[in-house]
Design a protein around this motif. Structure first.
Motif, short mmCIF file in Angstrom:
data_model
loop_
_atom_site.label_atom_id
_atom_site.label_comp_id
_atom_site.label_asym_id
_atom_site.label_seq_id
_atom_site.Cartn_x
_atom_site.Cartn_y
_atom_site.Cartn_z
N MET A 202 40.63 16.60 55.98
CA MET A 202 39.66 17.26 56.85
C MET A 202 38.90 16.23 57.67
O MET A 202 38.71 16.39 58.90
CB MET A 202 38.67 18.07 56.01
CG MET A 202 37.55 18.71 56.82
SD MET A 202 36.03 19.00 55.89
CE MET A 202 35.57 17.37 55.36
N SER A 203 38.46 15.16 57.02
CA SER A 203 37.75 14.10 57.72
C SER A 203 38.63 13.46 58.78
O SER A 203 38.20 13.22 59.91
CB SER A 203 37.28 13.04 56.71
OG SER A 203 36.65 11.97 57.35
N LEU A 204 39.88 13.20 58.43
CA LEU A 204 40.81 12.59 59.38
C LEU A 204 41.06 13.51 60.57
O LEU A 204 41.10 13.05 61.72
CB LEU A 204 42.14 12.28 58.69
CG LEU A 204 43.24 11.73 59.59
CD1 LEU A 204 42.87 10.37 60.15
CD2 LEU A 204 44.57 11.65 58.84
N MET B 257 38.36 24.10 58.11
CA MET B 257 37.39 23.10 57.66
C MET B 257 37.18 22.01 58.70
O MET B 257 36.07 21.50 58.88
CB MET B 257 37.86 22.49 56.33
CG MET B 257 37.83 23.47 55.16
SD MET B 257 38.31 22.69 53.60
CE MET B 257 36.89 21.63 53.33
N ILE B 258 38.27 21.64 59.39
CA ILE B 258 38.14 20.65 60.47
C ILE B 258 37.26 21.20 61.58
O ILE B 258 36.37 20.52 62.10
CB ILE B 258 39.53 20.27 61.02
CG1 ILE B 258 40.33 19.53 59.96
CG2 ILE B 258 39.41 19.42 62.28
CD1 ILE B 258 41.77 19.27 60.35
N LYS B 259 37.49 22.46 61.94
CA LYS B 259 36.69 23.10 62.99
C LYS B 259 35.21 23.13 62.59
O LYS B 259 34.33 22.80 63.40
CB LYS B 259 37.20 24.51 63.26
CG LYS B 259 36.41 25.27 64.31
CD LYS B 259 36.97 26.66 64.51
CE LYS B 259 36.15 27.44 65.54
NZ LYS B 259 36.67 28.83 65.70
N ARG B 260 34.93 23.50 61.35
CA ARG B 260 33.56 23.55 60.88
C ARG B 260 32.92 22.18 60.88
O ARG B 260 31.74 22.02 61.23
CB ARG B 260 33.53 24.13 59.46
CG ARG B 260 32.12 24.36 58.92
CD ARG B 260 32.14 24.87 57.51
NE ARG B 260 32.68 23.87 56.59
CZ ARG B 260 32.79 24.04 55.28
NH1 ARG B 260 32.43 25.20 54.75
NH2 ARG B 260 33.29 23.10 54.52
N ASP B 261 33.70 21.16 60.52
CA ASP B 261 33.18 19.81 60.48
C ASP B 261 32.83 19.32 61.89
O ASP B 261 31.78 18.70 62.09
CB ASP B 261 34.22 18.87 59.85
CG ASP B 261 33.69 17.46 59.65
OD1 ASP B 261 32.88 17.26 58.74
OD2 ASP B 261 34.08 16.58 60.42
N VAL B 262 33.70 19.60 62.85
CA VAL B 262 33.45 19.17 64.23
C VAL B 262 32.24 19.88 64.81
O VAL B 262 31.35 19.26 65.40
CB VAL B 262 34.69 19.42 65.11
CG1 VAL B 262 34.37 19.16 66.58
CG2 VAL B 262 35.85 18.55 64.66
N LEU B 263 32.18 21.20 64.63
CA LEU B 263 31.06 21.96 65.18
C LEU B 263 29.75 21.63 64.48
O LEU B 263 28.69 21.60 65.10
CB LEU B 263 31.35 23.46 65.06
CG LEU B 263 32.53 23.99 65.90
CD1 LEU B 263 32.73 25.48 65.65
CD2 LEU B 263 32.29 23.73 67.38
N GLY B 264 29.84 21.35 63.18
CA GLY B 264 28.62 21.02 62.42
C GLY B 264 28.00 19.71 62.86
O GLY B 264 26.79 19.53 62.76
N ARG B 265 28.81 18.79 63.37
CA ARG B 265 28.29 17.51 63.81
C ARG B 265 27.34 17.66 65.00
O ARG B 265 26.40 16.89 65.15
CB ARG B 265 29.45 16.58 64.18
CG ARG B 265 29.01 15.19 64.64
CD ARG B 265 30.17 14.29 64.96
NE ARG B 265 31.04 14.07 63.81
CZ ARG B 265 31.99 13.12 63.77
NH1 ARG B 265 32.16 12.33 64.81
NH2 ARG B 265 32.74 12.99 62.71
N TYR B 266 27.60 18.68 65.84
CA TYR B 266 26.79 18.86 67.05
C TYR B 266 25.94 20.13 67.00
O TYR B 266 25.42 20.55 68.02
CB TYR B 266 27.71 18.90 68.27
CG TYR B 266 28.60 17.69 68.38
CD1 TYR B 266 28.07 16.44 68.68
CD2 TYR B 266 29.97 17.79 68.15
CE1 TYR B 266 28.87 15.32 68.78
CE2 TYR B 266 30.78 16.67 68.25
CZ TYR B 266 30.23 15.44 68.56
OH TYR B 266 31.04 14.34 68.65
N ARG B 267 25.82 20.73 65.82
CA ARG B 267 25.04 21.95 65.70
C ARG B 267 23.58 21.68 66.07
O ARG B 267 22.97 20.73 65.59
CB ARG B 267 25.13 22.51 64.29
CG ARG B 267 24.42 23.85 64.12
CD ARG B 267 24.60 24.41 62.73
NE ARG B 267 26.00 24.76 62.47
CZ ARG B 267 26.75 24.16 61.56
NH1 ARG B 267 26.26 23.17 60.82
NH2 ARG B 267 28.00 24.53 61.37
N GLY B 268 23.03 22.51 66.96
CA GLY B 268 21.65 22.36 67.37
C GLY B 268 21.46 21.51 68.61
O GLY B 268 20.37 21.51 69.20
#
Length: 248
Positions: free
Chosen positions: A98-100, A1-12
């Motif tokens: 996850m946020s942390l 979930m952490i990985k998805r959150d980090v990658l989702g922030r810069y998706r695109g």
């Protein structure tokens, strides 16, 4: 979930996760320009160089941003993950973790930028920099306690996010990020130290820049206080979660 959150922030975005390094680098340059060049501020007790001022301010921002980003995201954590509340049995209390985790990954990138600039412009950082994880431990527990509390409140009171955003902006200027605590008059200094972030920011500067080890007593007080805040925040979250599904 952490990985998805980090990658989702810069998706695109074209540069992707490279922004994790570019953002702190740009922030370092901006604060250096504004405070040490335009306002001509100097760090009291230091050499007075712009490099020193920038690194000391950036060390304070590194600590402050961990707390600020966690609490600013907390009120919307449950609201943005309603599927975990309604459709599946999910341990909702891990969402603040996850946020942390995402915030700590970005903080690590900022720390690497800081260490690189210190090495290039001043020299090898002091060995006490290895104590930084111990300095951050009370901060992590404190941030988690506040995040659990705000994540629960954010479900019932949607205005919490706006209040927290304004509060963290004000907190930035009363947490000794842009100045050392000892520049304040004695009466105001004791008042400022009631802010737990101010003490942690000073400790981070001590170990990262000045080569001063952690003072055991103040660190122990911070740790005990942070554990208490984390426990209270978690208990409040567990109590409030029973009504999440009905409200959402």
């Amino acid at each position: 979930m952490i990985k998805r959150d980090v990658l989702g922030r810069y998706r695109g975005s074209v540069l992707g996760v490279l922004w994790s390094f570019l953002n702190p680098l740009l922030m370092l340059l901006v604060y250096t320009l504004v405070f040490s060049v335009m306002f001509k501020q100097q760090w009291q007790g230091g050499s007075g160089s712009r490099t020193e001022f920038a690194l000391l301010v950036f060390a304070g921002l590194l600590v402050f941003n961990i707390f600020a980003e966690c609490v600013q995201r907390a009120p919307s954590l449950i609201l943005h993950n309603t599927n975990y509340v309604k459709k599946v049995i999910f341990p909702l209390e891990i969402l603040p973790w996850m946020s942390l985790g995402s915030v700590l990954l970005h903080a690590t990138a900022s720390l690497l930028i800081w260490l690189l600039f210190h090495f290039l412009l001043i020299g090898t950082p002091p060995v006490t920099a290895l104590l930084l994880p111990l300095v951050l431990l009370p901060l992590i527990l404190f941030s988690m306690g506040i995040s659990w509390l705000l994540a629960g409140l954010g479900v019932y009171l949607r205005d919490v996010g706006q209040v927290v955003s304004a509060f963290t902006t004000a907190l930035l200027f009363v947490s000794a990020v842009f100045y050392p605590v000892n520049v304040l008059p004695e009466a105001y200094r004791s008042l400022l130290l009631l802010n737990p972030l101010a003490m942690l920011i000073e400790q981070a500067r001590d170990v990262l820049f000045w080569g001063v080890p952690i003072e055991p007593q103040s660190w122990a007080i911070s740790l005990v206080t942070s554990c208490a805040v984390a426990w209270v925040g978690f208990q409040c979250f567990q109590w409030m979660r029973n009504g999440f599904a009905d409200v959402l």
